[in-house]
Write an enzyme that holds these catalytic residues in place. Structure first.
Site, PDB file in Angstrom:
ATOM      1  N   HIS A   1      37.461  44.174-115.487  1.00 59.36           N
ATOM      2  CA  HIS A   1      37.462  45.226-115.611  1.00 59.36           C
ATOM      3  C   HIS A   1      36.869  46.246-115.004  1.00 59.36           C
ATOM      4  O   HIS A   1      36.026  46.289-114.165  1.00 59.36           O
ATOM      5  CB  HIS A   1      37.391  45.433-117.414  1.00 59.36           C
ATOM      6  CG  HIS A   1      37.465  46.389-117.388  1.00 59.36           C
ATOM      7  ND1 HIS A   1      38.915  46.912-117.951  1.00 59.36           N
ATOM      8  CD2 HIS A   1      36.624  47.729-118.347  1.00 59.36           C
ATOM      9  CE1 HIS A   1      38.322  47.920-118.264  1.00 59.36           C
ATOM     10  NE2 HIS A   1      37.170  48.887-118.393  1.00 59.36           N
TER      11      HIS A   1
ATOM     12  N   ASP B   1      63.762  28.798 -92.486  1.00 62.28           N
ATOM     13  CA  ASP B   1      64.919  28.872 -92.640  1.00 62.28           C
ATOM     14  C   ASP B   1      66.113  28.581 -92.420  1.00 62.28           C
ATOM     15  O   ASP B   1      67.070  28.762 -93.752  1.00 62.28           O
ATOM     16  CB  ASP B   1      64.740  30.501 -92.395  1.00 62.28           C
ATOM     17  CG  ASP B   1      64.278  31.538 -92.756  1.00 62.28           C
ATOM     18  OD1 ASP B   1      63.256  31.494 -93.832  1.00 62.28           O
ATOM     19  OD2 ASP B   1      64.135  32.676 -92.510  1.00 62.28           O
TER      20      ASP B   1
ATOM     21  N   ARG C   1      70.328  36.900 -93.729  1.00 63.51           N
ATOM     22  CA  ARG C   1      70.092  36.580 -92.575  1.00 63.51           C
ATOM     23  C   ARG C   1      70.829  35.370 -92.133  1.00 63.51           C
ATOM     24  O   ARG C   1      71.295  34.356 -93.144  1.00 63.51           O
ATOM     25  CB  ARG C   1      68.714  36.057 -92.336  1.00 63.51           C
ATOM     26  CG  ARG C   1      67.602  37.046 -92.632  1.00 63.51           C
ATOM     27  CD  ARG C   1      66.447  37.102 -91.972  1.00 63.51           C
ATOM     28  NE  ARG C   1      66.172  36.643 -90.916  1.00 63.51           N
ATOM     29  CZ  ARG C   1      65.930  37.008 -89.983  1.00 63.51           C
ATOM     30  NH1 ARG C   1      66.376  38.270 -89.665  1.00 63.51           N
ATOM     31  NH2 ARG C   1      65.857  36.202 -88.283  1.00 63.51           N
TER      32      ARG C   1
ATOM     33  N   GLY D   1      72.489  47.385 -97.569  1.00 63.04           N
ATOM     34  CA  GLY D   1      71.408  46.494 -97.828  1.00 63.04           C
ATOM     35  C   GLY D   1      71.056  46.910 -99.070  1.00 63.04           C
ATOM     36  O   GLY D   1      69.527  46.838 -98.503  1.00 63.04           O
TER      37      GLY D   1
HETATM   38  C1  LIG Z   1      61.652  42.277 -91.506  1.00 61.80           C
HETATM   39  C2  LIG Z   1      61.543  40.724 -92.235  1.00 61.80           C
HETATM   40  C3  LIG Z   1      59.730  40.716 -92.944  1.00 61.80           C
HETATM   41  C4  LIG Z   1      59.903  39.879 -93.424  1.00 61.80           C
HETATM   42  N1  LIG Z   1      59.237  40.351 -94.426  1.00 61.80           N
HETATM   43  C5  LIG Z   1      58.742  38.880 -95.012  1.00 61.80           C
HETATM   44  C6  LIG Z   1      57.754  38.333 -95.802  1.00 61.80           C
HETATM   45  O1  LIG Z   1      56.534  39.084 -96.195  1.00 61.80           O
HETATM   46  N2  LIG Z   1      56.778  37.450 -96.381  1.00 61.80           N
HETATM   47  C7  LIG Z   1      57.079  36.327 -96.038  1.00 61.80           C
HETATM   48  O2  LIG Z   1      57.540  35.515 -96.785  1.00 61.80           O
HETATM   49  N3  LIG Z   1      58.757  36.069 -95.308  1.00 61.80           N
HETATM   50  C8  LIG Z   1      59.399  37.287 -95.454  1.00 61.80           C
HETATM   51  N4  LIG Z   1      60.333  37.769 -93.678  1.00 61.80           N
HETATM   52  C9  LIG Z   1      60.948  36.363 -93.709  1.00 61.80           C
HETATM   53  C10 LIG Z   1      59.967  35.081 -92.940  1.00 61.80           C
HETATM   54  O3  LIG Z   1      59.639  35.513 -91.361  1.00 61.80           O
HETATM   55  C11 LIG Z   1      61.166  33.836 -92.716  1.00 61.80           C
HETATM   56  O4  LIG Z   1      60.953  33.542 -94.003  1.00 61.80           O
HETATM   57  C12 LIG Z   1      59.935  33.196 -91.867  1.00 61.80           C
HETATM   58  O5  LIG Z   1      60.126  33.526 -90.253  1.00 61.80           O
HETATM   59  C13 LIG Z   1      60.727  31.525 -92.101  1.00 61.80           C
HETATM   60  O6  LIG Z   1      60.401  30.639 -90.161  1.00 61.80           O
HETATM   61  P1  LIG Z   1      60.621  29.754 -89.920  1.00 61.80           P
HETATM   62  O7  LIG Z   1      59.645  29.228 -89.050  1.00 61.80           O
HETATM   63  O8  LIG Z   1      61.797  28.674 -90.672  1.00 61.80           O
HETATM   64  O9  LIG Z   1      61.365  30.461 -88.990  1.00 61.80           O
HETATM   65  P2  LIG Z   1      61.197  31.549 -87.912  1.00 61.80           P
HETATM   66  O10 LIG Z   1      60.595  32.273 -87.842  1.00 61.80           O
HETATM   67  O11 LIG Z   1      62.888  32.208 -87.634  1.00 61.80           O
HETATM   68  O12 LIG Z   1      60.824  31.043 -86.599  1.00 61.80           O
HETATM   69  C14 LIG Z   1      61.714  30.043 -85.642  1.00 61.80           C
HETATM   70  C15 LIG Z   1      61.242  29.983 -84.263  1.00 61.80           C
HETATM   71  O13 LIG Z   1      62.078  29.032 -83.547  1.00 61.80           O
HETATM   72  C16 LIG Z   1      62.820  29.389 -82.288  1.00 61.80           C
HETATM   73  N5  LIG Z   1      64.042  29.016 -82.299  1.00 61.80           N
HETATM   74  C17 LIG Z   1      65.412  29.272 -82.295  1.00 61.80           C
HETATM   75  N6  LIG Z   1      66.068  28.645 -81.939  1.00 61.80           N
HETATM   76  C18 LIG Z   1      64.917  28.136 -80.836  1.00 61.80           C
HETATM   77  C19 LIG Z   1      66.219  27.309 -79.673  1.00 61.80           C
HETATM   78  N7  LIG Z   1      67.110  26.573 -79.520  1.00 61.80           N
HETATM   79  N8  LIG Z   1      64.725  26.873 -78.458  1.00 61.80           N
HETATM   80  C20 LIG Z   1      63.791  27.114 -78.731  1.00 61.80           C
HETATM   81  N9  LIG Z   1      63.082  28.232 -80.228  1.00 61.80           N
HETATM   82  C21 LIG Z   1      64.070  27.879 -81.099  1.00 61.80           C
HETATM   83  C22 LIG Z   1      63.180  31.333 -82.453  1.00 61.80           C
HETATM   84  O14 LIG Z   1      62.319  31.646 -81.210  1.00 61.80           O
HETATM   85  C23 LIG Z   1      61.912  31.410 -83.502  1.00 61.80           C
HETATM   86  O15 LIG Z   1      60.704  31.220 -83.139  1.00 61.80           O
HETATM   87  C24 LIG Z   1      60.527  38.259 -93.461  1.00 61.80           C
HETATM   88  C25 LIG Z   1      61.803  38.616 -92.204  1.00 61.80           C
HETATM   89  C26 LIG Z   1      62.058  39.603 -92.026  1.00 61.80           C
HETATM   90  C27 LIG Z   1      63.135  39.530 -90.904  1.00 61.80           C
END
Ligand SMILES: Cc1cc2nc3c(=O)[nH]c(=O)nc-3n(C[C@H](O)[C@H](O)[C@H](O)COP(=O)(O)OP(=O)(O)OC[C@H]3O[C@@H](n4cnc5c(N)ncnc54)[C@H](O)[C@@H]3O)c2cc1C
Length: 615
Positions: free
Chosen positions: A588, A455, A415, A321
């Site tokens: 600058h 996400d 993802r 990827g």
């Molecule tokens: C390696 C990596 C690097 C990244 N770098 C960047 C970056 O530099 N900049 C950037 O903007 N984005 C980056 N991202 C993407 C970013 O991490 C995500 O877009 C962001 O975390 C999404 O936020 P969210 O709140 O939607 O979900 P998440 O961060 O996925 O949080 C969801 C939460 O819900 C919890 N959960 C899920 N289902 C349940 C359930 N049934 N009951 C209780 N809890 C639950 C999970 O445990 C998790 O803690 C990166 C991702 C990865 C994998």
């Protein structure tokens, strides 16, 4: 009777956007902010809301029509809006009060209209009474009741929870893991950037030898490096717990699934509990995609979480990827001494970005990495004693490189949203076949008191999109007079070396959509600061609207491009043109001057290069 034409509002730079759904029909009664039609560009899906309550008199579009800012979508009967406002419907379902006053002077509606309207109003009223009742009934059987329940404590979820608490709501935040912060803080943005900092220092130190300063080969103490990275994460996640406490947000460590439209069942170390809610915000995020048939329990096949755990530096690493996450991790492992091969199915790296700004990155890593295989996929991955054996296949059906053995493989092929894993059907929330939860411009799902953010609602999967959506959902729930999603662009950054950052319209998009533009590309070889850093491979590219010279989009490649892109985002949001940027004094010598120089190039006033027209 006053008829109001509902037009497509300012939708940024989108033109001729297809209508993919018409959500109302003539005769329907709509409230202010109700979605009328859905538009879908190649970048986003957006609903056009009704600017006020009323009855749909006429529809001017159908599915498949193309619309732009100002196109008339529907005609609303304003008098009917007034009638709704005068009725018994709760406040938050009413058209603005000014409409009531204006319309009071209008002649009354016909008897049949009034009857239909009374029916609609009664229906709406009944729905809201039913809502309140079912919330109360759910709370009777529950262990805990939340005014706002947030499922998932990633950047979207904790932001939504904190904002809702600050706006006076009683908030319960359910998270399955012991620390808050989700993927971003624990296994995403933050640990990856800590390791990328180490990688940058190693690369910079090595490159200084060309300029007469040598440090010798780095001695990497992997345990210490890992502990430092974990410490950065712990500092932030501890801070979040303290902020939750200070705001009196109840945090429940448990996995939650919907039990009904007004309750969630949670299973954690304290056993099973039921939490009822008035409103819910789903922020359950996403997880790494897998490839069926690849070894499922071999630690040598890593996802991004495994790669960030940093338990060893392999001699040979295969990254499957060539997108942002794959290339960021490749940057880390390359600096730590692994021989890296990247395999990408498409014909270029970071396929979502303008190829012109990816090229300087590609040129640099082609020299550093063992191989970069484009238009190639891994057809088979076998776990054997000596390592993981990858068999390649050409994406175009031609010949492919021979199979090779790697010590470790990182799978970074995207993802998947967690929509299908939260029992959404029990709440009646629609989840599409790919696991996304569709929402409107206020982040509301098809169930009006349940919202979804981050996400789980769609691309781009980025933390700053999730936090913005989290705030919006909390504010809508708290009844703030909010205008819904208004951001014109969401910037993207690959924190590779060099960094690649972009926002707004890209040149390939402008071409494919027939949008006329002027572009200015400032080469960093003409930037004193870039030369002084030994990093002149960068470039700053800005697209301007033909005629007005307003900023349409930008792409930057070079060190710190991720920080630099913010200025162009602000310019786009504020409708700035080339002259606005060119008249803004930039310090600058800085890399930020490259944006200023690009604006001067578009404006024809540049002095640090020959003006484009004179060349
Ligand atoms: C390696 C990596 C690097 C990244 N770098 C960047 C970056 O530099 N900049 C950037 O903007 N984005 C980056 N991202 C993407 C970013 O991490 C995500 O877009 C962001 O975390 C999404 O936020 P969210 O709140 O939607 O979900 P998440 O961060 O996925 O949080 C969801 C939460 O819900 C919890 N959960 C899920 N289902 C349940 C359930 N049934 N009951 C209780 N809890 C639950 C999970 O445990 C998790 O803690 C990166 C991702 C990865 C994998």
């Amino acid at each position: 009777m006053a008829a109001i034409e509902v037009k497509v509002p300012d939708i940024g730079d989108f033109k001729d956007v297809p209508v993919i759904d018409v959500l109302v029909k003539p005769g329907d009664t709509v409230k202010k902010e109700d979605s009328l039609v859905t538009l879908e560009s190649d970048k986003a899906t957006m609903d056009v809301p009704s600017p006020q309550g009323g009855r749909v008199k006429e529809l001017r579009v159908k599915v498949g029509d193309k619309v732009s800012q100002g196109s008339v979508i529907a005609v609303l009967d304003a008098q009917e809006a007034a009638k709704i406002a005068q009725s018994d419907v709760p406040d938050n379902m009413l058209a603005p009060r000014t409409e009531t006053r204006d319309a009071a002077a209008e002649p009354s509606a016909s008897a049949s209209d009034s009857k239909a309207l009374a029916g609609a109003v009664a229906q709406q009223g009944a729905r809201s009474v039913r809502e309140a009742l079912s919330s109360t009934l759910a709370s009777l059987d529950a262990d805990l009741h939340a005014e706002v329940l947030v499922l998932g404590a990633g950047p979207g979820g904790y932001t939504a929870a904190f904002r809702a608490a600050d706006l006076g709501k009683k908030v319960v935040l359910v998270e399955r893991y012991p620390t808050l912060g989700g993927v971003c803080l624990n296994v995403g943005c933050i640990p990856s950037k800590a390791l990328l900092h180490a990688a940058r220092v190693i690369a910079d130190a090595a490159e200084m030898s060309e300029f007469g300063v040598s440090f010798g080969a780095p001695k990497v103490e992997i345990g210490k490096l890992r502990a430092w990275k974990d410490g950065v994460v712990a500092k932030l996640t501890r801070g979040l717990s303290q902020l939750a406490k200070a705001r009196k947000v109840t945090v429940i460590e448990a996995t939650g699934t919907f039990a009904s439209p007004h309750s969630i069942e949670v299973q954690g170390k304290d056993g099973r509990k039921v939490i009822s809610f008035d409103h819910c915000i789903i922020a359950a995020g996403s997880q790494s995609a897998r490839i069926p048939g690849f070894p499922s329990d071999d630690p040598r096949l890593m996802d991004s979480t495994g790669a960030l755990a940093l338990d060893a530096v392999p001699k040979r690493l295969l990254v499957i990827g060539g997108g942002i996450i794959g290339l960021e991790m490749a940057t880390v492992y390359d600096a730590l001494g692994a021989k890296v091969t990247v395999v990408e199915f498409m014909d270029r790296l970071i396929p979502g970005a303008d190829p012109e700004i990816v090229k300087p990155l590609a040129r640099r890593i082609e020299k550093r990495y063992e191989k970069i295989l484009l238009k190639t996929k891994v057809a088979k991955l076998e776990a054997v004693k000596e390592g993981l054996r990858a068999t390649f296949e050409s994406a175009e059906g031609g010949s492919a490189p021979a199979a090779e053995m790697f010590d470790r493989v990182l799978l970074a092929v995207g993802r998947r949203p967690n929509g299908a894993r939260i029992g959404a059907d029990k709440a009646g929330v629609t989840v599409n076949e790919r696991g996304w939860i569709p929402v409107d411009r206020q982040m509301r799902t098809n169930v009006p008191h349940i919202f979804a953010i981050g996400d789980i609602v769609g691309e781009p999967m980025l933390a700053h999109k999730a936090t913005h959506e989290g705030k919006l959902a909390a504010e809508v729930i708290a009844g703030m007079e909010h205008h819904a999603w208004e951001a014109r662009t969401i910037p993207s950054v690959a924190y590779t070396d060099p960094e690649v950052a972009w926002m707004g319209l890209s040149e390939p998009e402008a071409k494919s959509r027939g949008i006329e533009y002027d572009k200015a590309v400032f080469p960093w070889a003409a930037s004193g600061r870039a030369l002084g850093m030994g990093r002149e491979e960068g470039l700053t590219k800005v697209l301007f609207e033909k005629g007005t010279k307003r900023v349409l989009g930008a792409g930057i490649v070079g060190v710190n491009a991720g920080d630099l892109i913010s200025e162009t985002v602000l310019a786009l949001e504020m409708g700035a043109d080339a002259e606005d940027i060119g008249l803004t004094i930039h310090p600058h010598p800085t890399l930020s001057e490259t944006i200023f120089f690009a604006a001067e190039m578009a404006d024809g006033s540049i002095t640090d290069l020959m003006p484009p027209k004179a060349r």
